[in-house]
Motif scaffolding. Structure first.
Motif, PDB file in Angstrom:
ATOM      1  N   LYS A 297      85.810  19.169 -29.494  1.00 56.25           N
ATOM      2  CA  LYS A 297      86.678  18.414 -30.386  1.00 56.25           C
ATOM      3  C   LYS A 297      88.111  18.936 -30.304  1.00 56.25           C
ATOM      4  CE  LYS A 297      82.985  17.476 -33.729  1.00 56.25           C
ATOM      5  NZ  LYS A 297      82.505  17.705 -35.124  1.00 56.25           N
ATOM      6  N   PRO A 298      89.102  18.094 -30.598  1.00 58.94           N
ATOM      7  CA  PRO A 298      90.485  18.583 -30.650  1.00 58.94           C
ATOM      8  C   PRO A 298      90.590  19.778 -31.590  1.00 58.94           C
ATOM      9  CG  PRO A 298      90.461  16.187 -30.768  1.00 58.94           C
ATOM     10  CD  PRO A 298      89.018  16.636 -30.869  1.00 58.94           C
TER      11      PRO A 298
ATOM     12  N   LEU B 138      77.528  11.398 -16.660  1.00 55.84           N
ATOM     13  CA  LEU B 138      78.500  12.393 -17.126  1.00 55.84           C
ATOM     14  C   LEU B 138      78.909  12.110 -18.564  1.00 55.84           C
ATOM     15  CD1 LEU B 138      80.342  14.805 -16.556  1.00 55.84           C
ATOM     16  CD2 LEU B 138      82.039  13.194 -15.640  1.00 55.84           C
ATOM     17  N   GLU B 139      79.170  10.853 -18.874  1.00 54.30           N
ATOM     18  CA  GLU B 139      79.535  10.461 -20.233  1.00 54.30           C
ATOM     19  C   GLU B 139      78.409  10.811 -21.211  1.00 54.30           C
ATOM     20  OE1 GLU B 139      81.307   6.397 -22.110  1.00 54.30           O
ATOM     21  OE2 GLU B 139      79.334   6.225 -21.154  1.00 54.30           O
ATOM     22  N   THR B 140      77.168  10.589 -20.786  1.00 59.05           N
ATOM     23  CA  THR B 140      76.017  10.875 -21.650  1.00 59.05           C
ATOM     24  C   THR B 140      75.863  12.371 -21.887  1.00 59.05           C
ATOM     25  OG1 THR B 140      74.886   8.884 -20.877  1.00 59.05           O
ATOM     26  CG2 THR B 140      73.525  10.595 -21.897  1.00 59.05           C
ATOM     27  N   LEU B 141      75.999  13.161 -20.835  1.00 59.94           N
ATOM     28  CA  LEU B 141      75.885  14.605 -20.974  1.00 59.94           C
ATOM     29  C   LEU B 141      76.974  15.150 -21.895  1.00 59.94           C
ATOM     30  CD1 LEU B 141      74.586  17.281 -20.266  1.00 59.94           C
ATOM     31  CD2 LEU B 141      75.975  17.341 -18.175  1.00 59.94           C
ATOM     32  N   LYS B 142      78.202  14.673 -21.733  1.00 60.28           N
ATOM     33  CA  LYS B 142      79.295  15.146 -22.581  1.00 60.28           C
ATOM     34  C   LYS B 142      79.083  14.731 -24.034  1.00 60.28           C
ATOM     35  CE  LYS B 142      83.091  15.644 -19.298  1.00 60.28           C
ATOM     36  NZ  LYS B 142      84.514  15.294 -19.034  1.00 60.28           N
ATOM     37  N   ALA B 143      78.543  13.525 -24.235  1.00 64.49           N
ATOM     38  CA  ALA B 143      78.269  13.076 -25.604  1.00 64.49           C
ATOM     39  C   ALA B 143      77.194  13.941 -26.244  1.00 64.49           C
ATOM     40  CB  ALA B 143      77.844  11.610 -25.601  1.00 64.49           C
ATOM     41  N   LEU B 144      76.182  14.332 -25.468  1.00 62.17           N
ATOM     42  CA  LEU B 144      75.125  15.185 -26.002  1.00 62.17           C
ATOM     43  C   LEU B 144      75.665  16.578 -26.342  1.00 62.17           C
ATOM     44  CD1 LEU B 144      72.034  15.121 -26.568  1.00 62.17           C
ATOM     45  CD2 LEU B 144      71.739  16.241 -24.342  1.00 62.17           C
TER      46      LEU B 144
ATOM     47  N   ASN C   5      72.019  16.647 -30.339  1.00 60.10           N
ATOM     48  CA  ASN C   5      71.379  15.623 -31.162  1.00 60.10           C
ATOM     49  C   ASN C   5      71.428  14.283 -30.420  1.00 60.10           C
ATOM     50  OD1 ASN C   5      71.046  13.477 -33.153  1.00 60.10           O
ATOM     51  ND2 ASN C   5      71.186  15.082 -34.703  1.00 60.10           N
ATOM     52  N   ARG C   6      70.281  13.859 -29.898  1.00 63.15           N
ATOM     53  CA  ARG C   6      70.255  12.636 -29.085  1.00 63.15           C
ATOM     54  C   ARG C   6      70.587  11.393 -29.891  1.00 63.15           C
ATOM     55  NH1 ARG C   6      64.514  13.248 -26.193  1.00 63.15           N
ATOM     56  NH2 ARG C   6      64.173  14.632 -27.977  1.00 63.15           N
ATOM     57  N   ALA C   7      70.124  11.317 -31.124  1.00 66.01           N
ATOM     58  CA  ALA C   7      70.408  10.137 -31.942  1.00 66.01           C
ATOM     59  C   ALA C   7      71.909  10.005 -32.195  1.00 66.01           C
ATOM     60  CB  ALA C   7      69.657  10.222 -33.267  1.00 66.01           C
ATOM     61  N   ARG C   8      72.557  11.138 -32.493  1.00 64.42           N
ATOM     62  CA  ARG C   8      73.993  11.093 -32.745  1.00 64.42           C
ATOM     63  C   ARG C   8      74.767  10.756 -31.465  1.00 64.42           C
ATOM     64  NH1 ARG C   8      77.009  16.354 -34.202  1.00 64.42           N
ATOM     65  NH2 ARG C   8      74.904  16.898 -34.923  1.00 64.42           N
ATOM     66  N   ALA C   9      74.322  11.301 -30.332  1.00 60.83           N
ATOM     67  CA  ALA C   9      74.979  11.001 -29.062  1.00 60.83           C
ATOM     68  C   ALA C   9      74.827   9.520 -28.709  1.00 60.83           C
ATOM     69  CB  ALA C   9      74.401  11.867 -27.951  1.00 60.83           C
ATOM     70  N   ALA C  10      73.627   8.962 -28.934  1.00 63.63           N
ATOM     71  CA  ALA C  10      73.398   7.543 -28.653  1.00 63.63           C
ATOM     72  C   ALA C  10      74.282   6.669 -29.532  1.00 63.63           C
ATOM     73  CB  ALA C  10      71.924   7.195 -28.851  1.00 63.63           C
TER      74      ALA C  10
END
Length: 236
Positions: free
Chosen positions: A126-127, A165-171, A177-182
């Motif tokens: 995060k910033p 890559l976007e998915t890994l960074k979101a996770l 937390n997969r639900a939050r990343a999704a």
């Protein structure tokens, strides 16, 4: 706006009556080094903020919405305060890494803060304001050339696939937390599960396990630092 090239501050010769005199101005005893990435701030606006905040004592090297800064600071606490003041002066989308050194130990401090910022952004943090301790493990492992090359090759198949890559960074940003990343990616839970399985198939490490996530995070850091070294061979 033209900015000064960053360098280790040095004493400079003075002139009196048109004749050179070997009198030097003593450097400040200690300095803060900042590396900055500002998402929604043009280079000229960033330079204006930094000049206004630090004045002629500062040394800047800026490009686009980011760069590095050296400024006098008596101690680590003041260096941190300076970093937080810069972030407050700018928009919310700002990442800053900061370090502090006595003058005689400046050495490669700009190289250090640039690497820390590179890792922080590669890991989708995060910033905020960061120090070496926040990514010490990733930086330490990635500093070994052999290990760094191994990890960079390991993560390359993921880096080459933007959706993975976007998915890994979101996770990573969601602390696993997969639900939050999704939700952040606006995709179905089954879609993120499929993508995470693909990451495991391509790398041999599961992003849903603690050890797998640690390896993949460090691999992303190594890949980002190797790319930085290729594009900035004169660092350090």
């Amino acid at each position: 706006m033209t900015t000064q090239p960053l360098r280790q501050p040095i004493p400079v010769p003075a002139r009196t009556g048109g004749r050179p005199v070997q009198v030097t101005v003593a450097p400040e005893p200690a300095w803060a080094a900042l590396a900055i990435r500002a998402r929604d701030c043009a280079g000229s606006a960033l330079a204006a903020v930094l000049w206004r905040r630090f004045g002629p004592a500062a040394q800047l090297r800026l490009s686009g919405g980011g760069g590095q800064l050296l400024a006098p600071a008596p101690d680590r606490q003041q260096a941190l305060r300076l970093a937080h003041q810069v972030r407050e002066d700018l928009s919310d989308g700002v990442w800053i890494s900061v370090a502090w050194r006595p003058y005689e130990e400046l050495g490669n401090v700009v190289y250090e803060v640039t690497n820390v910022l590179t890792v922080v952004c590669a890991l989708n943090r995060k910033p905020g304001v960061y120090q070496l301790g926040d990514v010490a493990v990733e930086c330490a492992v990635a500093s070994s050339p052999a290990v760094s090359r191994y990890l960079a090759v390991l993560i390359e198949p993921v880096v080459d696939r933007p959706e993975l890559l976007e998915t890994l960074k979101a996770l990573i940003a969601a602390d696993g937390n997969r639900a939050r990343a999704a939700s952040e990616l606006i995709i179905h839970r089954s879609t993120i599960d499929y993508r995470l399985r693909r990451i495991e198939q391509l790398t041999g490490h599961s992003p849903t396990s603690v050890s797998g996530m640690r390896t993949l995070c460090t691999a992303l850091a190594a890949h980002a630092l190797m790319r930085l070294q290729r594009t900035s061979p004169q660092q350090g």
